[in-house]
Design a protein around this motif. Sequence first.
Motif, PDB file in Angstrom:
ATOM      1  N   PRO A 138      15.547  48.209  48.610  1.00  0.00           N
ATOM      2  CA  PRO A 138      16.489  48.718  49.618  1.00  0.00           C
ATOM      3  C   PRO A 138      16.735  50.212  49.445  1.00  0.00           C
ATOM      4  CG  PRO A 138      17.677  47.603  47.875  1.00  0.00           C
ATOM      5  CD  PRO A 138      16.221  47.406  47.571  1.00  0.00           C
ATOM      6  N   GLU A 139      17.070  50.863  50.533  1.00  0.00           N
ATOM      7  CA  GLU A 139      17.364  52.296  50.471  1.00  0.00           C
ATOM      8  C   GLU A 139      18.653  52.537  49.698  1.00  0.00           C
ATOM      9  OE1 GLU A 139      18.311  56.025  53.529  1.00  0.00           O
ATOM     10  OE2 GLU A 139      17.322  54.219  54.260  1.00  0.00           O
ATOM     11  N   GLN A 140      19.614  51.597  49.833  1.00  0.00           N
ATOM     12  CA  GLN A 140      20.889  51.714  49.134  1.00  0.00           C
ATOM     13  C   GLN A 140      21.558  50.346  49.062  1.00  0.00           C
ATOM     14  OE1 GLN A 140      22.695  54.466  51.964  1.00  0.00           O
ATOM     15  NE2 GLN A 140      23.944  52.816  52.829  1.00  0.00           N
ATOM     16  N   ILE A 141      22.545  50.225  48.169  1.00  0.00           N
ATOM     17  CA  ILE A 141      23.371  49.019  48.067  1.00  0.00           C
ATOM     18  C   ILE A 141      24.757  49.394  48.583  1.00  0.00           C
ATOM     19  CG2 ILE A 141      24.354  47.269  46.556  1.00  0.00           C
ATOM     20  CD1 ILE A 141      21.357  47.103  46.599  1.00  0.00           C
ATOM     21  N   THR A 142      25.193  48.761  49.681  1.00  0.00           N
ATOM     22  CA  THR A 142      26.479  49.085  50.295  1.00  0.00           C
ATOM     23  C   THR A 142      27.541  48.070  49.872  1.00  0.00           C
ATOM     24  OG1 THR A 142      25.352  50.044  52.219  1.00  0.00           O
ATOM     25  CG2 THR A 142      27.680  49.512  52.470  1.00  0.00           C
ATOM     26  N   ILE A 143      28.702  48.576  49.456  1.00  0.00           N
ATOM     27  CA  ILE A 143      29.808  47.727  49.029  1.00  0.00           C
ATOM     28  C   ILE A 143      31.051  48.055  49.857  1.00  0.00           C
ATOM     29  CG2 ILE A 143      31.361  47.135  47.126  1.00  0.00           C
ATOM     30  CD1 ILE A 143      29.098  47.817  45.213  1.00  0.00           C
ATOM     31  N   LEU A 148      40.166  45.904  48.380  1.00  0.00           N
ATOM     32  CA  LEU A 148      40.570  46.120  46.983  1.00  0.00           C
ATOM     33  C   LEU A 148      41.987  46.680  46.900  1.00  0.00           C
ATOM     34  CD1 LEU A 148      37.372  47.596  45.268  1.00  0.00           C
ATOM     35  CD2 LEU A 148      38.161  45.227  45.308  1.00  0.00           C
ATOM     36  N   ALA A 149      42.864  45.990  46.184  1.00  0.00           N
ATOM     37  CA  ALA A 149      44.237  46.443  45.990  1.00  0.00           C
ATOM     38  C   ALA A 149      44.357  47.129  44.632  1.00  0.00           C
ATOM     39  CB  ALA A 149      45.193  45.254  46.075  1.00  0.00           C
ATOM     40  N   VAL A 150      45.539  47.686  44.368  1.00  0.00           N
ATOM     41  CA  VAL A 150      45.785  48.330  43.079  1.00  0.00           C
ATOM     42  C   VAL A 150      45.592  47.314  41.951  1.00  0.00           C
ATOM     43  CG1 VAL A 150      47.500  49.445  41.615  1.00  0.00           C
ATOM     44  CG2 VAL A 150      47.373  50.027  44.039  1.00  0.00           C
ATOM     45  N   GLY A 151      44.778  47.673  40.963  1.00  0.00           N
ATOM     46  CA  GLY A 151      44.498  46.781  39.846  1.00  0.00           C
ATOM     47  C   GLY A 151      43.243  45.949  40.025  1.00  0.00           C
ATOM     48  N   ASP A 152      42.670  45.948  41.246  1.00  0.00           N
ATOM     49  CA  ASP A 152      41.440  45.184  41.504  1.00  0.00           C
ATOM     50  C   ASP A 152      40.204  45.943  41.039  1.00  0.00           C
ATOM     51  OD1 ASP A 152      42.887  43.171  42.609  1.00  0.00           O
ATOM     52  OD2 ASP A 152      42.396  43.634  44.694  1.00  0.00           O
ATOM     53  N   SER A 153      39.149  45.185  40.723  1.00  0.00           N
ATOM     54  CA  SER A 153      37.855  45.762  40.351  1.00  0.00           C
ATOM     55  C   SER A 153      36.741  44.999  41.046  1.00  0.00           C
ATOM     56  CB  SER A 153      37.645  45.704  38.831  1.00  0.00           C
ATOM     57  OG  SER A 153      38.573  46.521  38.152  1.00  0.00           O
ATOM     58  N   PHE A 154      35.642  45.686  41.281  1.00  0.00           N
ATOM     59  CA  PHE A 154      34.446  45.058  41.852  1.00  0.00           C
ATOM     60  C   PHE A 154      33.354  45.169  40.802  1.00  0.00           C
ATOM     61  CE2 PHE A 154      30.695  44.372  44.299  1.00  0.00           C
ATOM     62  CZ  PHE A 154      31.065  43.623  45.410  1.00  0.00           C
ATOM     63  N   LEU A 155      32.889  44.002  40.302  1.00  0.00           N
ATOM     64  CA  LEU A 155      31.891  43.974  39.233  1.00  0.00           C
ATOM     65  C   LEU A 155      30.492  43.724  39.787  1.00  0.00           C
ATOM     66  CD1 LEU A 155      33.812  41.713  36.683  1.00  0.00           C
ATOM     67  CD2 LEU A 155      34.013  44.177  37.024  1.00  0.00           C
ATOM     68  N   VAL A 156      29.504  43.928  38.944  1.00  0.00           N
ATOM     69  CA  VAL A 156      28.121  43.641  39.340  1.00  0.00           C
ATOM     70  C   VAL A 156      27.989  42.176  39.741  1.00  0.00           C
ATOM     71  CG1 VAL A 156      25.741  43.458  38.492  1.00  0.00           C
ATOM     72  CG2 VAL A 156      27.099  45.483  37.943  1.00  0.00           C
ATOM     73  N   SER A 157      28.707  41.294  39.061  1.00  0.00           N
ATOM     74  CA  SER A 157      28.649  39.864  39.355  1.00  0.00           C
ATOM     75  C   SER A 157      29.210  39.519  40.734  1.00  0.00           C
ATOM     76  CB  SER A 157      29.412  39.079  38.282  1.00  0.00           C
ATOM     77  OG  SER A 157      30.765  39.496  38.219  1.00  0.00           O
ATOM     78  N   ASP A 158      29.978  40.442  41.333  1.00  0.00           N
ATOM     79  CA  ASP A 158      30.550  40.198  42.658  1.00  0.00           C
ATOM     80  C   ASP A 158      29.560  40.486  43.786  1.00  0.00           C
ATOM     81  OD1 ASP A 158      33.083  39.449  41.669  1.00  0.00           O
ATOM     82  OD2 ASP A 158      33.632  41.549  41.402  1.00  0.00           O
ATOM     83  N   LEU A 159      28.424  41.087  43.459  1.00  0.00           N
ATOM     84  CA  LEU A 159      27.422  41.385  44.483  1.00  0.00           C
ATOM     85  C   LEU A 159      26.773  40.095  44.983  1.00  0.00           C
ATOM     86  CD1 LEU A 159      25.649  44.462  42.862  1.00  0.00           C
ATOM     87  CD2 LEU A 159      26.950  44.500  44.993  1.00  0.00           C
ATOM     88  N   LYS A 160      26.513  40.058  46.272  1.00  0.00           N
ATOM     89  CA  LYS A 160      25.835  38.891  46.840  1.00  0.00           C
ATOM     90  C   LYS A 160      24.382  38.873  46.368  1.00  0.00           C
ATOM     91  CE  LYS A 160      28.659  38.683  51.043  1.00  0.00           C
ATOM     92  NZ  LYS A 160      28.646  38.734  52.529  1.00  0.00           N
ATOM     93  N   GLU A 161      23.897  37.695  46.046  1.00  0.00           N
ATOM     94  CA  GLU A 161      22.518  37.558  45.585  1.00  0.00           C
ATOM     95  C   GLU A 161      21.549  37.857  46.725  1.00  0.00           C
ATOM     96  OE1 GLU A 161      21.744  33.842  43.784  1.00  0.00           O
ATOM     97  OE2 GLU A 161      23.286  34.038  42.250  1.00  0.00           O
ATOM     98  N   SER A 162      20.443  38.457  46.365  1.00  0.00           N
ATOM     99  CA  SER A 162      19.405  38.753  47.346  1.00  0.00           C
ATOM    100  C   SER A 162      18.107  38.062  46.949  1.00  0.00           C
ATOM    101  CB  SER A 162      19.180  40.266  47.446  1.00  0.00           C
ATOM    102  OG  SER A 162      18.073  40.558  48.275  1.00  0.00           O
ATOM    103  N   LYS A 163      17.414  37.531  47.924  1.00  0.00           N
ATOM    104  CA  LYS A 163      16.128  36.885  47.658  1.00  0.00           C
ATOM    105  C   LYS A 163      15.025  37.918  47.452  1.00  0.00           C
ATOM    106  CE  LYS A 163      17.250  32.773  50.426  1.00  0.00           C
ATOM    107  NZ  LYS A 163      16.856  31.940  51.587  1.00  0.00           N
ATOM    108  N   ASN A 164      15.292  39.160  47.872  1.00  0.00           N
ATOM    109  CA  ASN A 164      14.252  40.183  47.847  1.00  0.00           C
ATOM    110  C   ASN A 164      14.203  40.996  46.554  1.00  0.00           C
ATOM    111  OD1 ASN A 164      13.460  39.492  50.470  1.00  0.00           O
ATOM    112  ND2 ASN A 164      14.945  40.895  51.384  1.00  0.00           N
ATOM    113  N   PHE A 165      15.293  40.976  45.778  1.00  0.00           N
ATOM    114  CA  PHE A 165      15.271  41.741  44.537  1.00  0.00           C
ATOM    115  C   PHE A 165      16.183  41.104  43.495  1.00  0.00           C
ATOM    116  CE2 PHE A 165      18.481  43.804  47.245  1.00  0.00           C
ATOM    117  CZ  PHE A 165      19.588  43.804  46.399  1.00  0.00           C
ATOM    118  N   GLU A 166      15.918  41.459  42.232  1.00  0.00           N
ATOM    119  CA  GLU A 166      16.701  40.954  41.108  1.00  0.00           C
ATOM    120  C   GLU A 166      17.511  42.095  40.507  1.00  0.00           C
ATOM    121  OE1 GLU A 166      15.956  38.956  36.666  1.00  0.00           O
ATOM    122  OE2 GLU A 166      14.254  39.432  37.976  1.00  0.00           O
ATOM    123  N   ILE A 167      18.794  41.858  40.295  1.00  0.00           N
ATOM    124  CA  ILE A 167      19.664  42.876  39.710  1.00  0.00           C
ATOM    125  C   ILE A 167      19.518  42.850  38.190  1.00  0.00           C
ATOM    126  CG2 ILE A 167      22.052  43.634  39.406  1.00  0.00           C
ATOM    127  CD1 ILE A 167      22.661  42.382  42.131  1.00  0.00           C
TER     128      ILE A 167
END
Length: 210
Positions: A138-143, A148-167
């Motif tokens: 992909p050209e980029q990964i969009t999030i 996200l509220a105060v105190g929230d975090s977005f982790l690598v594990s929160d990314l949706k799985e893709s059939k086209n590539f492995e994280i």
Amino acid sequence: MAATLEARKREDLTTSNTKAIRLAGEVPAIIYGYQVEPKTVTVNSIELLKTVRDEGKNAIISLQVDGEAVDVMLHDYQVDPLRDELVHADFYAVNMKEEMDVRVPIVLEGEAIGTKEGGVLQQPLYELSIRAKPKDIPEQITIDVADLAVGDSFLVSDLKESKNFEIMEDETATIVSILVPDEEPAEESAEDETAEPEVINGNKDENEDK
């Protein structure tokens, strides 16, 4: 579909010829990699920059060298820091059927609820390491960070799985978080510092009166 870029073989490797090539708006380059004997070429500087800007740094480029097409990626390049101009490029010939490891930029989308409430957005990770076949990179990964509220975090594990590539990143790695705003206790500290000398001075005056 791969972007197309014209290239010409370069056999004269003298310094004078290299300077002439650059003055003519061309960039000296080399092609190497999968089933390709290393060869020196030149490409148009403006066309190369336009291709990378439009297609992304991981784009597959169909490099046309004297009628022969070679699927490549821009592996590396050198820039003159004074003139801010390309001076050399390395093209890596890829196997379109084989997976490869690349780093893809992360792009944040939306305005987080937490930042509207005074929180501070922090992004520790700007690129994501993935494994994919060249055509699936992909050209980029969009999030989307809008929820996200105060105190929230977005982790690598929160990314949706893709059939086209492995994280390839650690699943516990933080991509973005909304920090609690600082309370800034500096003013209280300043008051405390000025309070002590006043007491000392007061004791001094009392001693003098005695």
